[in-house]
Write a protein that holds these residues in place. Structure first.
Motif, PDB file in Angstrom:
ATOM      1  N   ILE A 100     -91.863  19.706 -15.038  1.00  0.00           N
ATOM      2  CA  ILE A 100     -90.267  19.607 -15.649  1.00  0.00           C
ATOM      3  C   ILE A 100     -89.182  19.661 -15.444  1.00  0.00           C
ATOM      4  CG2 ILE A 100     -89.276  19.694 -18.339  1.00  0.00           C
ATOM      5  CD1 ILE A 100     -92.225  20.186 -19.125  1.00  0.00           C
ATOM      6  N   PRO A 101     -87.895  18.761 -15.277  1.00  0.00           N
ATOM      7  CA  PRO A 101     -86.970  19.358 -14.420  1.00  0.00           C
ATOM      8  C   PRO A 101     -85.922  20.271 -15.480  1.00  0.00           C
ATOM      9  CG  PRO A 101     -86.947  17.035 -14.805  1.00  0.00           C
ATOM     10  CD  PRO A 101     -88.676  17.702 -15.511  1.00  0.00           C
ATOM     11  N   GLY A 102     -84.830  20.714 -14.939  1.00  0.00           N
ATOM     12  CA  GLY A 102     -83.721  21.667 -15.080  1.00  0.00           C
ATOM     13  C   GLY A 102     -83.506  21.289 -16.973  1.00  0.00           C
ATOM     14  N   GLU A 103     -82.734  21.942 -17.619  1.00  0.00           N
ATOM     15  CA  GLU A 103     -82.716  22.331 -18.935  1.00  0.00           C
ATOM     16  C   GLU A 103     -82.085  20.462 -19.380  1.00  0.00           C
ATOM     17  OE1 GLU A 103     -78.613  23.784 -19.509  1.00  0.00           O
ATOM     18  OE2 GLU A 103     -78.708  25.088 -17.869  1.00  0.00           O
ATOM     19  N   TRP A 104     -81.733  19.355 -18.928  1.00  0.00           N
ATOM     20  CA  TRP A 104     -80.812  18.652 -19.160  1.00  0.00           C
ATOM     21  C   TRP A 104     -81.987  17.252 -19.625  1.00  0.00           C
ATOM     22  CZ3 TRP A 104     -83.038  14.071 -16.864  1.00  0.00           C
ATOM     23  CH2 TRP A 104     -83.552  14.240 -16.146  1.00  0.00           C
ATOM     24  N   LEU A 105     -83.238  17.726 -18.849  1.00  0.00           N
ATOM     25  CA  LEU A 105     -83.684  16.616 -20.075  1.00  0.00           C
ATOM     26  C   LEU A 105     -84.379  17.309 -21.614  1.00  0.00           C
ATOM     27  CD1 LEU A 105     -86.260  14.861 -19.402  1.00  0.00           C
ATOM     28  CD2 LEU A 105     -87.625  16.465 -18.988  1.00  0.00           C
ATOM     29  N   LYS A 106     -83.933  16.054 -22.177  1.00  0.00           N
ATOM     30  CA  LYS A 106     -83.962  16.299 -23.776  1.00  0.00           C
ATOM     31  C   LYS A 106     -83.584  14.824 -23.871  1.00  0.00           C
ATOM     32  CE  LYS A 106     -80.405  18.372 -23.040  1.00  0.00           C
ATOM     33  NZ  LYS A 106     -79.616  19.674 -23.393  1.00  0.00           N
ATOM     34  N   VAL A 107     -83.997  14.294 -25.399  1.00  0.00           N
ATOM     35  CA  VAL A 107     -83.657  13.460 -26.007  1.00  0.00           C
ATOM     36  C   VAL A 107     -82.271  12.977 -26.204  1.00  0.00           C
ATOM     37  CG1 VAL A 107     -83.779  11.894 -28.140  1.00  0.00           C
ATOM     38  CG2 VAL A 107     -85.707  13.230 -27.528  1.00  0.00           C
ATOM     39  N   GLY A 108     -82.009  11.830 -25.546  1.00  0.00           N
ATOM     40  CA  GLY A 108     -80.813  11.851 -25.581  1.00  0.00           C
ATOM     41  C   GLY A 108     -79.812  11.279 -23.842  1.00  0.00           C
ATOM     42  N   PHE A 160     -94.655  16.023 -41.867  1.00  0.00           N
ATOM     43  CA  PHE A 160     -93.895  16.361 -40.796  1.00  0.00           C
ATOM     44  C   PHE A 160     -94.292  15.205 -40.128  1.00  0.00           C
ATOM     45  CE2 PHE A 160     -92.576  19.128 -37.054  1.00  0.00           C
ATOM     46  CZ  PHE A 160     -91.157  19.077 -37.612  1.00  0.00           C
ATOM     47  N   GLN A 161     -95.503  15.596 -39.411  1.00  0.00           N
ATOM     48  CA  GLN A 161     -96.372  14.681 -38.456  1.00  0.00           C
ATOM     49  C   GLN A 161     -96.161  13.588 -38.432  1.00  0.00           C
ATOM     50  OE1 GLN A 161     -97.884  17.007 -36.092  1.00  0.00           O
ATOM     51  NE2 GLN A 161     -98.108  15.170 -35.051  1.00  0.00           N
ATOM     52  N   ALA A 162     -96.091  13.021 -40.170  1.00  0.00           N
ATOM     53  CA  ALA A 162     -96.035  11.508 -40.257  1.00  0.00           C
ATOM     54  C   ALA A 162     -94.807  10.883 -39.344  1.00  0.00           C
ATOM     55  CB  ALA A 162     -96.429  11.289 -41.468  1.00  0.00           C
ATOM     56  N   ALA A 163     -93.982  11.364 -39.481  1.00  0.00           N
ATOM     57  CA  ALA A 163     -92.518  11.062 -39.725  1.00  0.00           C
ATOM     58  C   ALA A 163     -92.124  11.389 -37.751  1.00  0.00           C
ATOM     59  CB  ALA A 163     -91.570  11.869 -39.420  1.00  0.00           C
ATOM     60  N   SER A 164     -93.304  11.556 -36.627  1.00  0.00           N
ATOM     61  CA  SER A 164     -92.902  11.379 -35.640  1.00  0.00           C
ATOM     62  C   SER A 164     -91.536  11.772 -34.818  1.00  0.00           C
ATOM     63  CB  SER A 164     -93.704   9.941 -35.106  1.00  0.00           C
ATOM     64  OG  SER A 164     -93.253   9.466 -34.155  1.00  0.00           O
ATOM     65  N   MET A 165     -91.688  12.832 -35.019  1.00  0.00           N
ATOM     66  CA  MET A 165     -90.355  13.289 -34.451  1.00  0.00           C
ATOM     67  C   MET A 165     -89.577  13.844 -33.537  1.00  0.00           C
ATOM     68  SD  MET A 165     -89.409  14.685 -38.043  1.00  0.00           S
ATOM     69  CE  MET A 165     -89.636  14.890 -38.784  1.00  0.00           C
ATOM     70  N   ASP A 166     -90.618  13.213 -32.101  1.00  0.00           N
ATOM     71  CA  ASP A 166     -90.169  13.331 -30.420  1.00  0.00           C
ATOM     72  C   ASP A 166     -88.859  12.393 -30.401  1.00  0.00           C
ATOM     73  OD1 ASP A 166     -92.774  15.068 -30.757  1.00  0.00           O
ATOM     74  OD2 ASP A 166     -94.127  12.857 -29.367  1.00  0.00           O
ATOM     75  N   SER A 167     -88.521  11.413 -30.934  1.00  0.00           N
ATOM     76  CA  SER A 167     -87.313  10.906 -30.371  1.00  0.00           C
ATOM     77  C   SER A 167     -86.263  11.674 -31.163  1.00  0.00           C
ATOM     78  CB  SER A 167     -87.585   9.173 -30.894  1.00  0.00           C
ATOM     79  OG  SER A 167     -87.416   9.023 -32.341  1.00  0.00           O
ATOM     80  N   LEU A 168     -86.199  12.791 -32.109  1.00  0.00           N
ATOM     81  CA  LEU A 168     -85.314  13.240 -32.568  1.00  0.00           C
ATOM     82  C   LEU A 168     -85.033  14.788 -31.478  1.00  0.00           C
ATOM     83  CD1 LEU A 168     -86.008  12.854 -36.453  1.00  0.00           C
ATOM     84  CD2 LEU A 168     -85.164  11.583 -34.540  1.00  0.00           C
ATOM     85  N   LEU A 169     -83.312  14.685 -32.494  1.00  0.00           N
ATOM     86  CA  LEU A 169     -82.479  16.205 -31.327  1.00  0.00           C
ATOM     87  C   LEU A 169     -83.674  17.470 -32.385  1.00  0.00           C
ATOM     88  CD1 LEU A 169     -79.827  15.360 -30.422  1.00  0.00           C
ATOM     89  CD2 LEU A 169     -81.369  15.512 -28.858  1.00  0.00           C
TER      90      LEU A 169
END
Length: 513
Positions: free
Chosen positions: A384-392, A206-215
């Motif tokens: 960190i700004p509002g709830e809008w900051l997310k992947v995508g 799971f850690q190796a799969a680099s999830m930072d770019s997924l929702l």
């Protein structure tokens, strides 16, 4: 959070003992938990777990039984709340935080209580019965709880507690010392039949799969695919030439890419390579891309269309490959500020050019760009700004001192702390035009409300345009038109290139006038 009943210890005197220590009373308490109110049930379960942390007179040999019964009672409610967290469209920030806190908070609390129990058992001295039956189940459940903490922190894009990997590594070392690292036990819940080693390996991949770019939903699906393919990955205890990752079980750090061999050989080192799993992930990806059905033995917790699964499998095929992806473009370190507007509506205003270089009345963020490349750049945020900051998230960006705006999208997001974050932004286009599209078949062109859209004027094949649209706007049967220099331009739909909660990116054919 989960502390409404945290003072239960004061409701009974020491001489009467803790209610959960009595098997009959434990069964009664669990049976009386609310069945149809997940929030209330989790509040009560959390209160009982809190009470165990301060129950000094609780018999050590009864603690594990009490905790596992509470965990088993919580699992159905956690599943329901997790589904609500992952599947609710446009969840409010307050509700998202509430659901995340309940789920993530429960697993953190559960791990803490299990760890306290483990420490008490080890301090008292292990009996033969404890070593054979209780210790394997306790360590397996504890590692599964810590793995759940890791996943819920990833749903929030970090930061992961620094000691989490050391806490998990300790369990693997302890299980190896007592000979039950691979012993399969049934812990119920999602994991079912599993072992200490299996749970740790799930976390490692799971850690190796680099999830930072997924929702978050994609992270959940990625984890389930990892569980399915787990037996096909290789985990040698000695470094071999094709190992990709390594970890030191005794150190508070996550698995790292094996760029070079560790400085010294240690018994606590473990290694990982994709093995046969990579080929099988690619085969499944090819099957779905050709229109095939997902095999029945792959359990994802629900039915999903292929278009939701394909991006996840592409990500896993890339990051769990024998040679993980390298950056396509060289990075160059810089240090300058960037004005940022979020969302399609704000971007439409920025690119319309009607309000000058900086549209008045809009909330403009200021981010510090730390590196740039041909494909995008990385930025740091002090708040960190509002709830809008997310992947995508769709962004209009303007370099400090410049007049022109460019269009980008958040591809990576990682929280460094409660207030600081780093984001990776892909540049979608630098030449953009704001237009209002109207359906070609509308009976009265002037009466139809226009759809705010962005035309990407670069990087298109001849005779085509890429268009940014509001979510759920693209229709393969619907052509659109707009006015350019007094002339009518018609766009025929080709295909959706990308869909996020913020926008759709689609290709259209330009129909000659």
């Amino acid at each position: 959070m989960l502390n409404k009943m945290g003072n239960l210890g004061g409701l009974f005197e020491k001489r009467h003992g803790h209610p959960l220590a009595d098997a009959r009373e434990l069964q009664h308490i669990v049976s009386e938990l609310p069945k149809d109110n997940a929030f209330k049930a989790m509040d009560e379960i959390g209160g009982w777990l809190d009470s165990l942390l301060v129950a000094e007179d609780f018999p050590v040999d009864r603690r594990f039984d009490a905790i596992r019964h509470l965990e088993d009672a919580a699992v159905p409610h956690l599943r329901r709340l997790a589904r609500e967290y992952l599947h609710t469209v446009r969840l409010s920030k307050a509700e998202e935080k509430r659901l995340w806190a309940i789920n993530g908070g429960f697993w953190s609390l559960l791990a803490k209580v299990y760890e306290q129990t483990l420490d008490l058992l080890l301090a008292r001295g292990l009996t033969a019965e404890t070593s054979k039956y209780i210790l394997p189940a306790l360590c397996t459940r504890l590692l599964a709880a810590l793995r759940a903490v890791l996943k819920w922190e990833q749903f929030h894009y970090g930061p992961t507690p620094a000691d989490l990997w050391q806490r998990m590594g300790r369990l693997v070392l302890l299980a190896g010392e007592h000979g039950f690292a691979s012993r399969v036990v049934n812990i119920g819940g999602v994991s079912g039949n599993t072992s200490v080693l299996a749970e740790y390996r799930k976390a490692m991949v799971f850690q190796a799969a680099s999830m930072d770019s997924l929702l978050p939903l994609e992270i959940e699906l990625a984890e389930r695919f990892i569980v399915h393919f787990l037996s096909r990955f290789d985990f040698p205890e000695q470094a071999e030439h094709d190992c990709v990752y390594w970890v030191d079980l005794a150190v508070a750090q996550p698995p790292l890419r094996l760029a070079r061999m560790p400085a010294e050989a240690k018994a606590s080192l473990r290694f990982f390579r994709p093995g046969a799993a990579h080929g099988e992930i690619q085969a499944l990806l090819g099957l779905l891309e050709r229109g095939g059905d997902l095999p029945e033995d792959i359990m994802l917790g629900a039915q999903y269309p292929a278009k939701a699964l394909i991006p996840v499998l592409r990500h896993l095929a890339a990051y769990l490959a024998p040679i993980p992806p390298q950056r396509r473009h060289d990075r160059h370190r810089v240090k300058h500020r960037m004005s940022v507007l979020n969302g399609l509506v704000n971007a439409f205003v920025a690119f319309s050019g009607e309000f000058g270089g900086r549209p008045a009345g809009l909330q403009i963020e200021s981010w510090v760009v730390e590196n740039v490349s041909r494909g995008g750049f990385g930025a740091s945020l002090n708040s960190i700004p509002g709830e809008w900051l997310k992947v995508g998230a769709l962004l209009a960006l303007q370099p400090e001192g410049g007049e022109n705006w460019l269009l980008g999208c958040v591809r990576r997001y990682h929280r460094e702390s409660a207030t600081e974050a780093r984001v990776g932004i892909e540049t979608l286009a630098r030449l953009i035009e704001s237009v209002e599209l109207r359906p070609k078949m509308a009976s009265s062109y002037a009466a139809v409300a226009g759809i705010p859209s962005l035309l990407l004027l670069e990087g298109n094949p001849p005779g085509e345009l890429r268009v940014i649209l509001p979510p759920y706007t693209f229709d393969p049967r619907e052509s659109y038109e707009y006015r350019q220099d007094g002339q009518r331009v018609v766009l025929e739909p080709l295909v959706v290139v990308e869909h996020t909660n913020d926008y759709e990116l689609a290709r259209y054919r330009i129909v000659p006038a």
